[in-house]
Design an enzyme around this catalytic site. Structure first.
Site, PDB file in Angstrom:
ATOM      1  CE  LYS A  44      -3.049  -0.331   3.363  1.00 16.22           C
ATOM      2  NZ  LYS A  44      -3.965  -0.525   4.654  1.00 16.22           N
ATOM      3  CE  LYS A  46      -2.097   4.085   5.469  1.00 17.78           C
ATOM      4  NZ  LYS A  46      -3.449   4.700   5.879  1.00 17.78           N
TER       5      LYS A  46
HETATM    6  N1  C2G Z   1     -10.329   7.019   9.407  1.00 18.36           N
HETATM    7  C1  C2G Z   1     -11.674   7.542   9.970  1.00 18.36           C
HETATM    8  N2  C2G Z   1     -11.101   9.074  10.120  1.00 18.36           N
HETATM    9  C2  C2G Z   1      -9.956   9.733   9.802  1.00 18.36           C
HETATM   10  C3  C2G Z   1      -8.603   8.419  10.183  1.00 18.36           C
HETATM   11  C4  C2G Z   1      -9.433   6.734   9.286  1.00 18.36           C
HETATM   12  O1  C2G Z   1     -12.415   7.082   9.880  1.00 18.36           O
HETATM   13  N3  C2G Z   1      -9.296  10.998  10.466  1.00 18.36           N
HETATM   14  C5  C2G Z   1     -10.946   5.644   8.873  1.00 18.36           C
HETATM   15  C6  C2G Z   1     -10.794   5.217   7.786  1.00 18.36           C
HETATM   16  O2  C2G Z   1     -11.395   5.829   6.456  1.00 18.36           O
HETATM   17  C7  C2G Z   1     -10.808   3.913   7.249  1.00 18.36           C
HETATM   18  C8  C2G Z   1     -10.235   3.351   8.250  1.00 18.36           C
HETATM   19  O3  C2G Z   1     -10.586   4.371   9.907  1.00 18.36           O
HETATM   20  O4  C2G Z   1     -11.928   3.329   6.807  1.00 18.36           O
HETATM   21  C9  C2G Z   1      -8.584   2.767   8.422  1.00 18.36           C
HETATM   22  O5  C2G Z   1      -7.566   3.834   8.228  1.00 18.36           O
HETATM   23  P1  C2G Z   1      -6.558   3.788   8.354  1.00 18.36           P
HETATM   24  O6  C2G Z   1      -5.803   3.008   9.202  1.00 18.36           O
HETATM   25  O7  C2G Z   1      -5.694   5.096   7.021  1.00 18.36           O
HETATM   26  O8  C2G Z   1      -6.503   2.539   6.080  1.00 18.36           O
HETATM   27  P2  C2G Z   1      -6.412   2.725   4.838  1.00 18.36           P
HETATM   28  O9  C2G Z   1      -5.106   3.168   5.017  1.00 18.36           O
HETATM   29  O10 C2G Z   1      -7.657   3.143   4.292  1.00 18.36           O
HETATM   30  O11 C2G Z   1      -6.083   0.367   4.319  1.00 18.36           O
HETATM   31  O12 C2G Z   1      -8.617  -2.470   2.117  1.00 18.36           O
HETATM   32  C10 C2G Z   1      -8.422  -1.377   3.087  1.00 18.36           C
HETATM   33  C11 C2G Z   1      -6.844  -0.658   3.582  1.00 18.36           C
HETATM   34  O13 C2G Z   1      -6.481  -1.672   4.122  1.00 18.36           O
HETATM   35  C12 C2G Z   1      -7.470   0.245   3.902  1.00 18.36           C
END
Ligand code: C2G
Length: 129
Positions: A44, A46
């Protein structure tokens, strides 16, 4: 039992993560979290501060989370939905539309992101202190 699933890296857990986990759980009775492995995070693009095992331990301590499974690739969601008899798939609104194909297998719900917080912002703010 109505099962809900969501996915993410959940690094440096913050209130934005808690908000979506809380709201996802409120949509059903049982919340499964597909937690990105360290290897999948590399795919990803990340980098997580905490390892998969550390992030899993933290997630499992959150009262809204009933089960954590490894998210190893982009393509496992349909199998996960079937294997875990999931009725609702939830993601934050930054993913709006990206997973609509899953609506063939379950309800797909995008919830508003929590504004003003992100793991990246935390890292940046701390670095600039
Ligand atoms: N999230 C949120 N508000 C934020 C930050 C994150 O609602 N201020 C939500 C994101 O939209 C996501 C969840 O928290 O639904 C997890 O965010 P991340 O850990 O950044 O995950 P991400 O990198 O988006 O990975 O297959 C899907 C991926 O694995 C998603």
């Amino acid at each position: 039992m109505k099962k809900v699933i969501t996915y993410g890296t959940f690094d440096l857990i913050h209130h934005g993560h808690i908000n979506i986990l809380k709201k996802a759980k409120e949509l059903g009775d049982y919340l499964v979290v597909g937690l990105s492995t360290d290897e999948f995070n590399a795919i990803k693009g990340k980098g997580a501060y905490h390892s998969y095992e550390e992030r899993k331990l933290i997630l499992e301590a959150i009262k809204y989370v009933d089960e954590v499974i490894p998210e190893k690739n982009w393509g496992q969601k349909v199998d996960d939905i079937k294997t875990h008899n999931v009725e609702i798939f939830v993601m934050g609104s930054d993913w709006e539309g990206k997973f609509d194909d899953l609506s063939e297998f379950c309800d797909v719900i995008y919830l508003p992101r929590t504004e003003g917080v992100s793991t990246t912002k935390i890292k940046t703010d701390l670095y600039n202190k």
